[in-house]
Design a protein around this motif. Structure first.
Motif, PDB file in Angstrom:
ATOM      1  N   ASP A  64       0.850  -1.191   0.000  1.00  0.00           N
ATOM      2  CA  ASP A  64       0.000   0.000   0.000  1.00  0.00           C
ATOM      3  C   ASP A  64       0.892   1.249   0.000  1.00  0.00           C
ATOM      4  OD1 ASP A  64      -1.762   2.082   0.550  1.00  0.00           O
ATOM      5  OD2 ASP A  64      -3.023   0.812   1.818  1.00  0.00           O
ATOM      6  N   ASP A  65       0.627   2.177  -0.930  1.00  0.00           N
ATOM      7  CA  ASP A  65       1.447   3.390  -1.051  1.00  0.00           C
ATOM      8  C   ASP A  65       1.424   4.242   0.216  1.00  0.00           C
ATOM      9  OD1 ASP A  65       2.223   2.748  -3.597  1.00  0.00           O
ATOM     10  OD2 ASP A  65       0.586   3.863  -4.556  1.00  0.00           O
ATOM     11  N   ARG A  83      -5.486   0.803   8.115  1.00  0.00           N
ATOM     12  CA  ARG A  83      -5.424   0.144   6.811  1.00  0.00           C
ATOM     13  C   ARG A  83      -5.209  -1.358   6.956  1.00  0.00           C
ATOM     14  NH1 ARG A  83      -5.600   2.745   2.390  1.00  0.00           N
ATOM     15  NH2 ARG A  83      -4.897   4.815   1.884  1.00  0.00           N
ATOM     16  N   TYR A  87      -7.702  -4.297   5.536  1.00  0.00           N
ATOM     17  CA  TYR A  87      -7.297  -5.420   4.680  1.00  0.00           C
ATOM     18  C   TYR A  87      -7.654  -6.760   5.319  1.00  0.00           C
ATOM     19  CZ  TYR A  87      -4.554  -2.565   1.448  1.00  0.00           C
ATOM     20  OH  TYR A  87      -4.163  -1.675   0.495  1.00  0.00           O
ATOM     21  N   CYS A  94      -7.231  -9.811   0.294  1.00  0.00           N
ATOM     22  CA  CYS A  94      -6.066  -9.549  -0.532  1.00  0.00           C
ATOM     23  C   CYS A  94      -5.841 -10.557  -1.640  1.00  0.00           C
ATOM     24  CB  CYS A  94      -4.808  -9.479   0.329  1.00  0.00           C
ATOM     25  SG  CYS A  94      -5.063  -8.635   1.873  1.00  0.00           S
ATOM     26  N   TRP A  97      -4.558  -9.303  -4.719  1.00  0.00           N
ATOM     27  CA  TRP A  97      -3.164  -8.861  -4.811  1.00  0.00           C
ATOM     28  C   TRP A  97      -2.204 -10.025  -4.937  1.00  0.00           C
ATOM     29  CZ3 TRP A  97       0.180  -5.505  -6.153  1.00  0.00           C
ATOM     30  CH2 TRP A  97       1.496  -5.604  -5.725  1.00  0.00           C
TER      31      TRP A  97
END
Length: 117
Positions: A64-65, A83, A87, A94, A97
């Motif tokens: 995550d940025d 965050r 998730y 996820c 991802w």
């Protein structure tokens, strides 16, 4: 009590009865061991699945940025924890991802957007 008959010795069970009792005991032992083995294997598989889920959450949070910038600035703050919780609470966390991995630790598919998956 003088008028009561003396107790008679109990007759021994017949061989067929003894053999049947031994067969039933062995059968129950085998069934019990089978259930114990299945329970052990299911527990190990469930533990492996939880490990994979935790790894997927960790990978998603690490990619995550916002998290990357917060950790790079040495000030993670509460937004990183929020965050991570988001998730972890997501259904099929996820999997978009980084889906499940093989026993060797290599992914079965590459992350979306990498051009090879």
């Amino acid at each position: 009590m003088p008028w009561a008959d003396p107790p008679r010795p109990r007759p021994h069970p017949r061989f067929a009865t003894q053999a049947l009792l031994v067969q039933v005991a062995v059968l129950l032992l085998i069934i019990g061991l089978g259930f114990a083995l299945v329970a052990y294997l299911l527990h190990a598989e469930l533990e492996r699945q939880y490990e994979q889920r935790a790894l997927a959450v960790a990978r998603a949070v690490a990619a995550d940025d916002v998290v990357i910038r917060a950790v790079a600035a040495h000030s993670p703050g509460p937004q990183v924890q929020r965050r991570a919780r988001r998730y972890a609470a997501a259904p099929e966390c996820c999997s978009w991802w980084w889906p499940t991995t093989r026993a060797s630790g290599t992914p079965t598919r590459t992350p979306r957007g990498s051009g090879t998956g």
